[in-house]
Design an enzyme around this catalytic site. Structure first.
Site, mmCIF file in Angstrom:
data_model
loop_
_atom_site.group_PDB
_atom_site.id
_atom_site.type_symbol
_atom_site.label_atom_id
_atom_site.label_comp_id
_atom_site.label_asym_id
_atom_site.label_seq_id
_atom_site.Cartn_x
_atom_site.Cartn_y
_atom_site.Cartn_z
ATOM 1 N N ARG A 1 11.115 -0.993 -5.897
ATOM 2 C CA ARG A 1 10.351 -1.446 -7.068
ATOM 3 C C ARG A 1 9.338 -0.391 -7.505
ATOM 4 O O ARG A 1 9.098 -0.200 -8.696
ATOM 5 C CB ARG A 1 9.586 -2.740 -6.760
ATOM 6 C CG ARG A 1 10.403 -3.984 -6.782
ATOM 7 C CD ARG A 1 9.523 -5.210 -6.542
ATOM 8 N NE ARG A 1 8.569 -5.459 -7.609
ATOM 9 C CZ ARG A 1 8.826 -6.124 -8.728
ATOM 10 N NH1 ARG A 1 10.035 -6.614 -8.928
ATOM 11 N NH2 ARG A 1 7.889 -6.315 -9.640
ATOM 12 N N TYR B 1 0.830 -1.195 0.000
ATOM 13 C CA TYR B 1 0.000 0.000 0.000
ATOM 14 C C TYR B 1 0.874 1.259 0.000
ATOM 15 O O TYR B 1 2.091 1.188 -0.152
ATOM 16 C CB TYR B 1 -0.963 -0.039 1.188
ATOM 17 C CG TYR B 1 -2.019 -1.112 1.043
ATOM 18 C CD1 TYR B 1 -3.106 -0.936 0.181
ATOM 19 C CD2 TYR B 1 -1.935 -2.319 1.744
ATOM 20 C CE1 TYR B 1 -4.072 -1.925 0.031
ATOM 21 C CE2 TYR B 1 -2.892 -3.307 1.591
ATOM 22 C CZ TYR B 1 -3.958 -3.107 0.736
ATOM 23 O OH TYR B 1 -4.905 -4.084 0.581
ATOM 24 N N GLU C 1 1.619 -7.954 -5.579
ATOM 25 C CA GLU C 1 2.341 -8.577 -6.689
ATOM 26 C C GLU C 1 2.614 -10.051 -6.435
ATOM 27 O O GLU C 1 2.821 -10.813 -7.369
ATOM 28 C CB GLU C 1 3.676 -7.867 -6.903
ATOM 29 C CG GLU C 1 3.575 -6.517 -7.563
ATOM 30 C CD GLU C 1 4.946 -6.037 -7.990
ATOM 31 O OE1 GLU C 1 5.197 -5.986 -9.205
ATOM 32 O OE2 GLU C 1 5.759 -5.715 -7.100
ATOM 33 N N CYS D 1 -13.126 -15.834 0.993
ATOM 34 C CA CYS D 1 -13.363 -14.534 1.623
ATOM 35 C C CYS D 1 -12.664 -13.427 0.853
ATOM 36 O O CYS D 1 -13.238 -12.348 0.622
ATOM 37 C CB CYS D 1 -12.905 -14.563 3.079
ATOM 38 S SG CYS D 1 -11.202 -15.128 3.337
#
Length: 463
Positions: A248, A239, A326, A412
């Site tokens: 990255r 996040y 990722e 879920c």
């Protein structure tokens, strides 16, 4: 076996927690359309409080008021201003009804490169450190994700009948099928395309970053004022704050990019400014991925340095995660249990022994061993808390055989990604607790108050 280790109290800041069992922060997608908490959220958390958890850590609540906070189909909770406070306050009060259960808010500045434009502002990309789009490598899907991909997109199973073959592909071999995967998802499953391939974020300005640093401190202080017991900074698994930490996703050339110290500046400023705002003693910590588990991502050694800096800036506990979107197979939803504890010794060392919370357990014997061995100070349950909200109470009562175990099917998670209501394969009440008030309204403290009120009402003359 008594599992006494799991039921010893622990001190975090100025908060005493009655046992070593936390409910892990998870985004259940139960908030209203504008991110307001509802009766469904209250029932969700109160059920786990009744189930014996010593600590509830909420889903990440987004304090970023700007259109570029980043959005998701799962409709994240919001905590941007006074309009949201009383809804959270009601939930906190219910949780506190249950035997000194404590509740920490996980507070987030946004989604970063894992976010998408909000439905009301489709022209406004999510804000991130750099204009780099995320792409999930299919080779990183574990067995649970494989099962769900095949369920919601049968065409995907036709394209890749044997996921193990794909998992073992070299980069060159995978490049040959990568385009076909995207084409099938674009035609047959746009929701999954939305998950697997991110939108390119807009690079945030320095002024926007500083604005979030300052706002975070204000909103954390507001959380304490409505009686949350602690606040956790949302900085794990890809996040916004994590995407600043990672080389990255962060390729900036200013004071918020380049060296690790610069990449960590956003997070460290948040910790420092918040600690100065809330005072020295309150429970205030950070959740971080122990390792990004991607080539060129932030490593465990670098994370240890970030942990040390966060401790110096004012954090007094740490919550461990790993990976990012990722690499969903290794991130917050592995197939097994106890994969995260490997990072705990590094966190303990780097923080000078501050309390560490480690997630991802099913078996109480495994959880108890992690505590008794000193590897971690608390354990947390994520998907297992969905499968059985009463796990702690059953363990304490010696009813381990009655535990409803999570089967790691990922239903879920997948339902949140495709705009379906949360479901659990083994718990039919998950996400529907509001419909079963006997699961969460049965608190002796509240019942005593209500009965006194009823008695006085019944004594009134009829008119």
């Amino acid at each position: 076996m008594a599992y006494d280790e799991l039921f010893e109290p622990i001190q975090i800041g100025d908060v005493e927690i009655k046992n070593r069992i936390a409910m892990a922060p998870m985004n259940p997608g139960l908030s209203g359309p504008e991110g307001y908490h509802t009766d469904v959220n209250t029932a969700w958390y109160a059920t786990r409080a009744r189930g014996g958890f010593g600590l509830i850590i909420t889903e990440c609540c987004v304090m970023n008021p700007h259109p570029w906070h980043g959005s998701e189909i799962l409709n994240p909770s919001r905590f941007t201003d006074y309009r949201y406070y009383r809804y959270h306050s009601e939930m906190v009060q219910f949780v506190h009804e249950y035997s000194q259960c404590k509740i920490f808010m996980q507070l987030s500045p946004g989604w970063g490169w894992q976010g998408h434009p909000h439905a009301e502002t489709p022209e406004c990309p999510s804000g991130g450190p750099s204009a780099i789009a995320l792409e999930v490598d299919v080779r990183n899907l574990n067995k649970g994700w494989e099962r769900q991909m095949k369920r919601v997109t049968p065409e995907f199973a036709e394209l890749i009948p044997d996921f193990d073959t794909v998992r073992n592909m070299s980069d060159e071999e995978y490049a040959a099928v990568r385009g076909m995967v995207r084409d099938v998802l674009a035609e047959k499953s746009p929701d999954m395309l939305h998950v697997m391939y991110g939108d390119t974020p807009r690079e945030l300005t320095v002024g926007e970053i500083v604005d979030l640093e300052d706002r975070f401190a204000v909103q954390a202080d507001a959380a304490f004022k409505i009686e949350y017991d602690g606040v956790e900074v949302h900085a794990p698994h890809g996040y916004l704050l994590h995407s600043f930490l990672s080389p990255r996703s962060n390729q900036r050339h200013d004071q918020y990019g380049g060296s690790l110290e610069n990449r960590a500046r956003f997070l460290l400023n948040i910790v420092d400014k918040t600690r100065k705002k809330i005072g020295p003693d309150k429970a205030f910590g950070v959740r971080l991925s122990g390792d990004e588990l991607m080539p060129g991502g932030i490593s465990h050694e670098e994370i240890k340095q970030v942990v040390s800096w966060c401790k110096d800036a004012g954090a007094n506990f740490f919550n461990i995660s790993q990976g990012s979107y990722e690499n969903p197979g290794a991130a917050f939803a592995p197939d097994g249990e106890n994969e995260f504890t490997r990072w705990a010794p590094g966190f303990k060392e780097a923080s000078g022994g501050l309390p560490v919370i480690t997630p991802n357990f099913i078996d109480p014997a495994v959880a108890a061993e992690v505590i008794s061995s000193g590897q971690s100070d608390m354990i947390s349950l994520g998907r297992q808390a969905i499968a059985d909200p009463f796990w702690p109470a059953k363990v304490k009562a010696g009813r381990v055989d009655d535990i409803v175990k999570c089967v790691r099917c990922q239903r879920c998670y997948m339902n949140l990604m495709i705009s379906h209501w949360l479901e659990c394969s083994v718990n039919p009440t998950a996400g529907r607790e509001k419909l079963y008030p006997d699961l969460w309204l049965n608190t002796p403290k509240l019942e005593k108050k209500v009965n006194r009120f009823r008695e006085k009402a019944d004594a009134l003359p009829q008119i």
